[in-house]
Write an enzyme that holds these catalytic residues in place. Structure first.
Site, PDB file in Angstrom:
ATOM      1  CG  ASP A 177      44.813 -52.642  18.867  1.00  0.00           C
ATOM      2  OD1 ASP A 177      45.194 -54.191  17.937  1.00  0.00           O
ATOM      3  OD2 ASP A 177      45.944 -52.156  19.268  1.00  0.00           O
ATOM      4  CG  ASP A 195      47.771 -51.343  15.707  1.00  0.00           C
ATOM      5  OD1 ASP A 195      47.582 -50.563  16.286  1.00  0.00           O
ATOM      6  OD2 ASP A 195      48.542 -52.567  16.604  1.00  0.00           O
ATOM      7  CE  LYS A 201      54.906 -52.401  20.361  1.00  0.00           C
ATOM      8  NZ  LYS A 201      54.041 -52.413  20.579  1.00  0.00           N
TER       9      LYS A 201
HETATM   10  N1  GDD Z   1      43.632 -59.751  28.191  1.00  0.00           N
HETATM   11  C1  GDD Z   1      44.325 -58.831  27.643  1.00  0.00           C
HETATM   12  N2  GDD Z   1      45.546 -58.516  28.020  1.00  0.00           N
HETATM   13  N3  GDD Z   1      44.434 -58.071  26.438  1.00  0.00           N
HETATM   14  C2  GDD Z   1      45.696 -57.476  26.347  1.00  0.00           C
HETATM   15  C3  GDD Z   1      46.505 -57.159  27.403  1.00  0.00           C
HETATM   16  C4  GDD Z   1      46.211 -58.176  28.472  1.00  0.00           C
HETATM   17  O1  GDD Z   1      47.426 -57.736  29.307  1.00  0.00           O
HETATM   18  N4  GDD Z   1      48.059 -56.365  27.050  1.00  0.00           N
HETATM   19  C5  GDD Z   1      47.527 -55.903  25.797  1.00  0.00           C
HETATM   20  N5  GDD Z   1      46.345 -56.329  25.581  1.00  0.00           N
HETATM   21  C6  GDD Z   1      45.488 -56.869  24.364  1.00  0.00           C
HETATM   22  C7  GDD Z   1      45.215 -55.015  23.813  1.00  0.00           C
HETATM   23  O2  GDD Z   1      44.215 -54.823  23.680  1.00  0.00           O
HETATM   24  C8  GDD Z   1      45.363 -54.992  22.377  1.00  0.00           C
HETATM   25  O3  GDD Z   1      43.995 -55.832  20.997  1.00  0.00           O
HETATM   26  C9  GDD Z   1      46.339 -56.633  22.056  1.00  0.00           C
HETATM   27  O4  GDD Z   1      46.493 -56.969  22.809  1.00  0.00           O
HETATM   28  C10 GDD Z   1      47.771 -55.805  21.465  1.00  0.00           C
HETATM   29  O5  GDD Z   1      48.067 -55.118  22.453  1.00  0.00           O
HETATM   30  P1  GDD Z   1      49.298 -53.215  21.769  1.00  0.00           P
HETATM   31  O6  GDD Z   1      48.685 -52.446  23.310  1.00  0.00           O
HETATM   32  O7  GDD Z   1      47.439 -52.555  20.707  1.00  0.00           O
HETATM   33  O8  GDD Z   1      50.169 -53.465  21.567  1.00  0.00           O
HETATM   34  P2  GDD Z   1      50.389 -52.954  19.385  1.00  0.00           P
HETATM   35  O9  GDD Z   1      49.690 -52.783  19.075  1.00  0.00           O
HETATM   36  O10 GDD Z   1      51.841 -52.367  20.270  1.00  0.00           O
HETATM   37  O11 GDD Z   1      51.794 -54.619  19.319  1.00  0.00           O
HETATM   38  C11 GDD Z   1      51.541 -55.829  18.899  1.00  0.00           C
HETATM   39  O12 GDD Z   1      50.187 -55.501  17.560  1.00  0.00           O
HETATM   40  C12 GDD Z   1      50.672 -55.353  16.639  1.00  0.00           C
HETATM   41  C13 GDD Z   1      50.162 -55.675  15.640  1.00  0.00           C
HETATM   42  O13 GDD Z   1      49.089 -54.596  15.535  1.00  0.00           O
HETATM   43  C14 GDD Z   1      51.826 -56.495  18.837  1.00  0.00           C
HETATM   44  O14 GDD Z   1      51.833 -57.325  18.957  1.00  0.00           O
HETATM   45  C15 GDD Z   1      52.544 -56.164  17.760  1.00  0.00           C
HETATM   46  O15 GDD Z   1      53.658 -57.037  17.845  1.00  0.00           O
HETATM   47  C16 GDD Z   1      51.711 -56.091  16.676  1.00  0.00           C
HETATM   48  O16 GDD Z   1      52.915 -55.690  15.233  1.00  0.00           O
HETATM   49 MG    MG Z   2      47.887 -52.415  19.051  1.00  0.00          MG
END
Ligand code: GDD
Ligand code: MG
Length: 355
Positions: A106, A217, A157
């Site tokens: 994303d 993001d 977080k």
């Molecule tokens: N295959 C798979 N399986 N993908 C997953 C799963 C899972 O169980 N859970 C989450 N994802 C994918 C989501 O689709 C997304 O592309 C990515 O992993 C990160 O998940 P998010 O839910 O978007 O996390 P976030 O935005 O709260 O936080 C993450 O991204 C930030 C930067 O954009 C973390 O990596 C943070 O540390 C980071 O700063």
């Molecule tokens: Mg994200």
């Protein structure tokens, strides 16, 4: 080099837009978000991309196929139950030979993967994380480094409201196989909460690459809307558009000669914009949309197949796929209409009622 994109998240903060499709397939300037990541990987010479997913997997298969039409080869790594970010990467291990690039599905960015890979090799790192500086780091993974950029601490977080660090995990990694092998197999594991801290305490060499370019993001409705505004500001037009003044239209769009554009408007194929419509600010209008006579659209994202009736005003909002807004309505600022929503004539979906 191999690449993997994490695509299994539920995208719940983007509801209602993600009720009918997964987040990485949401359009950004009329192209699916994932297409920007595929372009980035292709630019770096990647030929094989592992798609790590589970939730709404059939949507990906239908839209992306085997990758031939995208100029890459896709391998689907399917999770029966979500395995978390770490578990998903571990699950794909049989498809990852040698160093691997991992992207959060994303994130929209112009990461310089070539420079990141060069740094990774120069430092002889086990893992390298792209970092980005943000104003409010609370929603991200905070990363503390030494002066030379080696990662010392990773805090996903954290709660509380004072954040001494502004550099966060940008969701783009380079891993050596020993890092992927370190993730326990067959269970739900978070790369951010479990694996990164473990790598640091076990002495793995985890380096950082500070990204100074564009980064977003797309996790919430607000960031989805804002990313469109930023793409307009940066004039990041999708390939294949033609330009007439501020109007950026795909072949097959019909924009009446009397339509006034104050700002920029991307208009998708098959869309029809009638007489005396005003497009103000930064608008993105999908495919097969109809905007009727005398309407005024400002800083809005209108998704495919939506209908806007005559003399209607839509401002700073998102209109879902095939939503229908009747005549003489007012929508916005800051409103979201779900896919298929129907607003009868004279409706007002506004933050304060008009006098
Ligand atoms: N295959 C798979 N399986 N993908 C997953 C799963 C899972 O169980 N859970 C989450 N994802 C994918 C989501 O689709 C997304 O592309 C990515 O992993 C990160 O998940 P998010 O839910 O978007 O996390 P976030 O935005 O709260 O936080 C993450 O991204 C930030 C930067 O954009 C973390 O990596 C943070 O540390 C980071 O700063
Ligand atoms: Mg994200």
């Amino acid at each position: 080099m191999n690449a993997l994109i994490l695509l299994g998240g539920l995208g719940s903060r983007l509801r209602p837009l993600t009720l009918s499709r997964p987040k990485p397939l949401l359009p950004i300037l009329n192209r699916p978000l994932i297409s920007y990541q595929i372009d980035l990987l292709k630019k770096f010479g990647v030929k094989k991309v592992v798609l790590a997913l589970g939730h709404k997997a059939s949507h990906f298969r239908r839209h992306l196929g085997n990758g031939k039409s995208w100029g890459v080869h896709f391998i689907y790594s399917f999770e029966k139950e979500p395995l978390g970010t770490g578990g998903a990467i571990r699950h794909a291990l049989p498809h990852l030979k040698g160093s691997a690039i991992v992207l959060n599905g994303d994130v929209l960015s112009d990461f310089n993967l070539g420079r990141m890979a060069a740094l990774h090799r120069r430092k002889n790192a086990d893992a390298t994380l792209a970092l980005v500086e943000v104003v409010d780091p609370s929603a991200f993974g905070l990363v503390e480094t030494t002066k030379t950029g080696r990662i010392q601490r990773f805090l996903e977080k954290p709660s509380g409201d004072s954040f001494p660090i502004r550099t966060v995990n940008a969701g783009c990694y380079l891993f050596e196989p020993r890092v992927v092998e370190r993730i326990p197999a067959g269970k739900n594991v978070s790369i951010e909460r479990e694996i990164f801290p473990a790598l640091l305490s076990e002495g793995f060499r985890v380096e950082s690459f500070l990204h100074r370019g564009y980064w977003s993001d797309i996790g919430t409705l607000k960031t989805y809307w804002r990313t469109h505004q930023e793409m307009h500001e940066q004039k990041q037009w999708p390939s294949g558009v033609r330009r007439r003044g501020g109007l950026l239209f795909f072949p097959g769009a019909h924009v009446d000669g009397s339509v006034r554009v104050f700002g920029t408007a991307v208009v998708g194929a098959g869309t029809r914009i009638d007489r005396s419509v005003t497009l103000e600010g930064k608008n993105t209008i999908g495919e097969n949309v109809r905007i009727s006579e005398g309407s005024h659209i400002q800083d809005t994202v209108i998704l495919d197949g939506a209908r806007i009736g005559p003399r209607t005003r839509v401002e700073r909002s998102i209109v879902g796929v095939e939503a229908s807004v009747g005549a003489d309505c007012r929508v916005g600022p800051d409103q979201v209409l779900a896919d298929g929503a129907q607003l009868p004539a004279f409706s007002q979906i506004v933050s304060s009622l008009s006098e």
